[in-house]
Every structure is written in C-alpha cells, then in structure tokens.
Design a protein around this motif. Sequence first.
Motif, PDB file in Angstrom:
ATOM      1  N   ALA A   1      65.982   0.603  36.473  1.00  0.00           N
ATOM      2  CA  ALA A   1      66.185  -0.775  35.995  1.00  0.00           C
ATOM      3  C   ALA A   1      67.092  -1.539  36.957  1.00  0.00           C
ATOM      4  O   ALA A   1      68.064  -2.156  36.537  1.00  0.00           O
ATOM      5  N   GLY A   2      66.777  -1.461  38.229  1.00  0.00           N
ATOM      6  CA  GLY A   2      67.638  -2.079  39.235  1.00  0.00           C
ATOM      7  C   GLY A   2      67.754  -3.582  39.108  1.00  0.00           C
ATOM      8  O   GLY A   2      68.834  -4.148  39.322  1.00  0.00           O
ATOM      9  N   PHE A   4      67.545  -5.486  36.391  1.00  0.00           N
ATOM     10  CA  PHE A   4      68.440  -5.824  35.286  1.00  0.00           C
ATOM     11  C   PHE A   4      69.877  -5.403  35.602  1.00  0.00           C
ATOM     12  O   PHE A   4      70.832  -6.106  35.298  1.00  0.00           O
ATOM     13  N   THR A   5      70.020  -4.243  36.249  1.00  0.00           N
ATOM     14  CA  THR A   5      71.356  -3.729  36.547  1.00  0.00           C
ATOM     15  C   THR A   5      72.133  -4.658  37.476  1.00  0.00           C
ATOM     16  O   THR A   5      73.357  -4.757  37.382  1.00  0.00           O
ATOM     17  N   SER A   6      71.426  -5.356  38.360  1.00  0.00           N
ATOM     18  CA  SER A   6      72.123  -6.283  39.254  1.00  0.00           C
ATOM     19  C   SER A   6      72.859  -7.349  38.458  1.00  0.00           C
ATOM     20  O   SER A   6      73.968  -7.770  38.817  1.00  0.00           O
ATOM     21  N   TYR A   8      73.994  -6.934  35.290  1.00  0.00           N
ATOM     22  CA  TYR A   8      75.099  -6.292  34.589  1.00  0.00           C
ATOM     23  C   TYR A   8      76.275  -6.002  35.521  1.00  0.00           C
ATOM     24  O   TYR A   8      77.440  -6.154  35.134  1.00  0.00           O
ATOM     25  N   LEU A   9      75.978  -5.590  36.747  1.00  0.00           N
ATOM     26  CA  LEU A   9      77.051  -5.311  37.696  1.00  0.00           C
ATOM     27  C   LEU A   9      77.816  -6.586  38.039  1.00  0.00           C
ATOM     28  O   LEU A   9      79.048  -6.584  38.119  1.00  0.00           O
ATOM     29  N   SER A  22      67.762 -10.071  42.529  1.00  0.00           N
ATOM     30  CA  SER A  22      67.158  -9.313  41.437  1.00  0.00           C
ATOM     31  C   SER A  22      65.637  -9.408  41.539  1.00  0.00           C
ATOM     32  O   SER A  22      65.083 -10.491  41.670  1.00  0.00           O
ATOM     33  N   VAL A  29      72.966 -11.867  30.435  1.00  0.00           N
ATOM     34  CA  VAL A  29      73.733 -10.802  29.802  1.00  0.00           C
ATOM     35  C   VAL A  29      75.120 -11.303  29.421  1.00  0.00           C
ATOM     36  O   VAL A  29      75.589 -12.324  29.932  1.00  0.00           O
TER      37      VAL A  29
END
Length: 203
Positions: A1-2, A4-6, A8-9, A22, A29
């Motif tokens: 889930a890269g 989406f993770t970008s 969140y980070l 992304s 988020v």
Amino acid sequence: AGGFTSFYLAAARPDLFTAVGSVSAGTMVQGLDACKHIPFYIVSGKKDFNNKQATQCVEQMKKAGFEVTFEDPADWDHSPPATAWEHIFTWFDGLIAAADLATLQQSRAQIEKKQWGKAGAALKKLAASKSATAHAKRRAAALSEEIAAEGQKALDEAKAADEAGETKKAVDALSKAKAAFEGSDIGVEIAAKLAELKKKQGD
C-alpha cells in the motif's frame, strides 16, 4: 500500500518531508492538514480502480489549499508504466536543487543537535539566494521558524528569571543561548537582551 502509505508518512512527520509522490492511491488521512506546506504529485490513471477516490481526494486537497499536481491518463491502470515514476522524479528535481536540498537536510540535522546558530545562518543564506526555488525558500522559512521558537523560549525563561530577581541566572542562561543561536535572526535578539541584562547587573 505504498501510495496510501505516502500520505500517512507525511501526516505523521510533516517536518521531515519536502514533497510527496503517490501512485494509484489517494485519501485524506487524519493529520494531513499539517502538510499544507508540502506539495503533492498524485498519479491515478482513469483505468485504476482507485481513480474515483484519487480524483475526489485531489479535489478535497485543492479546496483545502494544498498544492497538488494530478496525472490521470486515460489508458493507465492500477500499475502505470515507468513513465509515471519518471514524471514524479522529474517533478521532485524541479522543486529544490540538489545543493539546496543538502543545505536543508544539514540544517535539520543541526537543529536536532541543537546547533541552532549554524542552521540559522545557512537557512538565512538559502532564503536570500536568487537561484533557490520558491519551495526551497518555504522549507527554509519553516525550519527558521523552529529555530526562532526555540530562541524565544530562552528569552522568555531569561525574562522570567530576571523578573524574579535572579538576574545572574538570566545572564548565565542567555550567555549559553547566545553561543548556541549566534548566526540566526533570533540570535541577534538574544545578544541584545544579554547586553541589556549585563548592563543592569553592572548597575
């Protein structure tokens, strides 16, 4: 889930990231409002099953004041061609020159080590550079604000000590702060206040 993770980070550590790319994702988020100083490049081709969500995300972000570049070619699906990443990295390179990025990263490291004066001097030079991009200067300003906030704490503590009749304590504290912040804008204020308190102590 890269993809989406970008998001969140960036939301978790908005102080560390300069820009976000992304691919094939897109969601607002919790905490993302703290990232409005960070530009985003979002890719989601029209054949991507996340395209509708990504499109809505981009619309929400733009309405909220984010700087967003959106790429959604008609023939790209959830796994776009290498061109997508080429576009993102070309965009990254255009935001901040390599030398300026190195200055920002070094300044961040110096702030972590409480070397505020060294960081402040470098950031001031970057902010005045005619070749630096607007984004590089915005990042320099954000780091400079962190330095100013730390310097203001030292000034406030010295003021409290002086008002409590502990002028010597205030002078000692500001003498240390002067050395730590020398070179930054707030360092000038600290030096001036220190001189004032020393004069008062002498009187």
